[in-house]
Design an enzyme around this catalytic site. Sequence first.
Site, short mmCIF file in Angstrom:
data_model
loop_
_atom_site.label_atom_id
_atom_site.label_comp_id
_atom_site.label_asym_id
_atom_site.label_seq_id
_atom_site.Cartn_x
_atom_site.Cartn_y
_atom_site.Cartn_z
N LYS A 1 0.82 -1.19 0.00
CA LYS A 1 0.00 0.00 0.00
C LYS A 1 0.87 1.26 0.00
O LYS A 1 0.58 2.24 -0.68
CB LYS A 1 -0.87 -0.04 1.26
N GLU B 1 17.70 -12.33 -23.89
CA GLU B 1 16.56 -12.50 -22.98
C GLU B 1 15.24 -12.46 -23.72
O GLU B 1 14.20 -12.82 -23.15
CB GLU B 1 16.58 -11.46 -21.86
N GLY C 1 28.04 -7.84 -25.89
CA GLY C 1 27.38 -8.36 -27.07
C GLY C 1 28.00 -7.72 -28.30
O GLY C 1 28.86 -8.29 -28.96
#
Lengths: 410, 410
Positions: free
Chosen positions: A95, A173, A356
């Site tokens: 909350k 991914e 990468g």
Amino acid sequence: MIGYCIATYRCYDDKADFAKKAQSIAVGLTVGSWTELPEAKKAAMEKHLGKVISVDVHEPVNLVAGERYADIRIAYPDVNFSRDIPALLVTIFGKLSMDGKVKLIDIEVSPEFESAFPGPQFGMQGVRDLVGVHNRPLLMSIFKSVIGHDLTGLEEQFYRQALGGVDLVKDDEILFENPLTPLEKRVETCMRAARKAKETTGQELLYAVNLTGPTSQLNANARRAIAAGANALLFNVLAYGFDALHELSADPTIHVPIAAHPAMAGAFYPSPYYGISANVLLGKLMRLAGADLVLFPSPYGSVVMPKEENMAVRDALLDPTISLRTSFPVPSAGIHPGLVPLILRDFGSDVIVNAGGGVHGHPLGTEAGGQAFRQAISAALAGQPLREAAVQAGNEALKAAIDAWGVREA
Amino acid sequence: MIGYCIATYRCYDDKADFAKKAQSIAVGLTVGSWTELPEAKKAAMEKHLGKVISVDVHEPVNLVAGERYADIRIAYPDVNFSRDIPALLVTIFGKLSMDGKVKLIDIEVSPEFESAFPGPQFGMQGVRDLVGVHNRPLLMSIFKSVIGHDLTGLEEQFYRQALGGVDLVKDDEILFENPLTPLEKRVETCMRAARKAKETTGQELLYAVNLTGPTSQLNANARRAIAAGANALLFNVLAYGFDALHELSADPTIHVPIAAHPAMAGAFYPSPYYGISANVLLGKLMRLAGADLVLFPSPYGSVVMPKEENMAVRDALLDPTISLRTSFPVPSAGIHPGLVPLILRDFGSDVIVNAGGGVHGHPLGTEAGGQAFRQAISAALAGQPLREAAVQAGNEALKAAIDAWGVREA
């Protein structure tokens, strides 16, 4: 603190009485009401009541709207929630997350709560043991493009990465179950390429295959991948929840390292006013839930995270005061060989260099891409400037990388 | 758009070439690279390539730093990802969430993608059928405090709420499995109180018991609760991931309405620069994943959400152009009877009025708290000002509520 988990919040408000706000959090998120309770009831409820540990108000000298804040620490009794991460998060930030400008900036779980978590099955040391490398940072590479490629294409990509001397290869991914490269075939194909490369390199190699699918099938899919030869898993933790990672890492039949991908983390950590800070999200909770490796945006490359936050993630993953195994830090995105000295300055050897484009985009090809990183790592460990190392015989790959991308010495 | 799911992002950048950025998203999050591909390869990869649908740049007349943005719409081929929400989110907002100031503000899934989701099992109409009320907004109340209370305490609280004429009672979302009020005992106790109250009120009542525990046990726990008599469930969706909700709603053995609690939603939606907007997070995705009721912060009360966002959530839950059943909107937090005219102005009858303090804090007690809401709803439906209704005989509960909390007429 025995029997309590402590949450720290940064709350922004130009006028609030932060001490009062802290008290209302401590009561509101635990017993609900306090001052109006009869004394006998208070005695019974005392053990369920949250406690304000500290309220540290940052009062700007000249009030600029939006800059006044307080760091509020609240201790929540363990007895109020079950020993799982969803219960912890819903209690401390369910909350409350919707109650104005408030960011969850730290969590300290109790030893009792932590004892329900085996943590990483391998951790940094275990991953080093698997690849047999203890004296240098590890090197991981990522497939360049995978969607729309078939098994032959993947095998070729994998083989060329492996030849470059990387220790780990991870799936993209965004590669899900698909007819061209289904899970088990993909594992078999890539592990065959790994064995073939080993004939040349002599290196052990982990392949982190992307674990996807329905939540209820994750553990079964992991077992399928392992049966097909997978020796590591990649997992998009935040898309499934931390408990799904915990259930993978706590499963004794899934005995391979798990690399946690930070996909979707940017929905939580970057705002100063809302969300969950990176050290909690990608640091403490990932380790608690059992990630052996944790990827996160580096402060060096294209997808950036401020240096201070990055070091806080690293500290959470490696903190020696936590009894769980450590998680291997993997700062990622936009990494090229010329950044290796910076990475080692900030992480020492306790890091996985992950790239990468910095591998596949190498002017002499993917294989040279991996070699350039290995050469950069050797030079940086020896304290040798990369430009100096680059002109030595045998370091042609490093030279070409530096000519293409430059160097940022530490 | 057939065969494509479309994501809309709001990207902030003072200088960026947004058209170029859009192109780099469309390529980078799908095929990885494009312009350098040989023509033959392009033909094969075309079906995997993301497409820029539109780039709508908001160029401030006088550039104030931080105020220049573009809404970028990208279409992602369904063929790239499996038909589940984790795959969708990781594809469209995995890596991208960490790439600067970018917020996911809309999703339009393809009919093919949507066809994998049964959606809400009951929806608004089904929930109305269960309680037998079709001509007015429903009324839900929340336990006041539950932690540290035993079954006797809970039964008493439940009974008094039920006597007030509420249609649904929900657990507090922070009530987990615990020795004082374990799941099955809690269900048995509360359902007994419901039956007892029905002898007086004649009303059917749904009790949404909080579904918690390890992810792998959620469906089994739901079945345990149902076997003990539960006729609804409360679920902290964001702590477990949307797929866990989908797996509950798609399970034919779990045939009770599921109320989605927004715990942790504030970690995602409030920042203009980061995260996922409320209409996506609490609207479209909750409905797609199968929530029969969706709680979200109201614009009226203590935990606020701007009116515009609130209406966008409502629209997503009720959108008649979506073939799934609708989800019942439950604007929550800080609601008292004097706000009912505002709620009905904004939601009409298609709403569940939900209150905790506004029921239990009533000057004449919990039972009068429920009655005051029912009286407010009747008056508002009849177009009668609440202050006028409050002085009528039989509406004493409403009068006391208005004296305590005031009225905000629509």
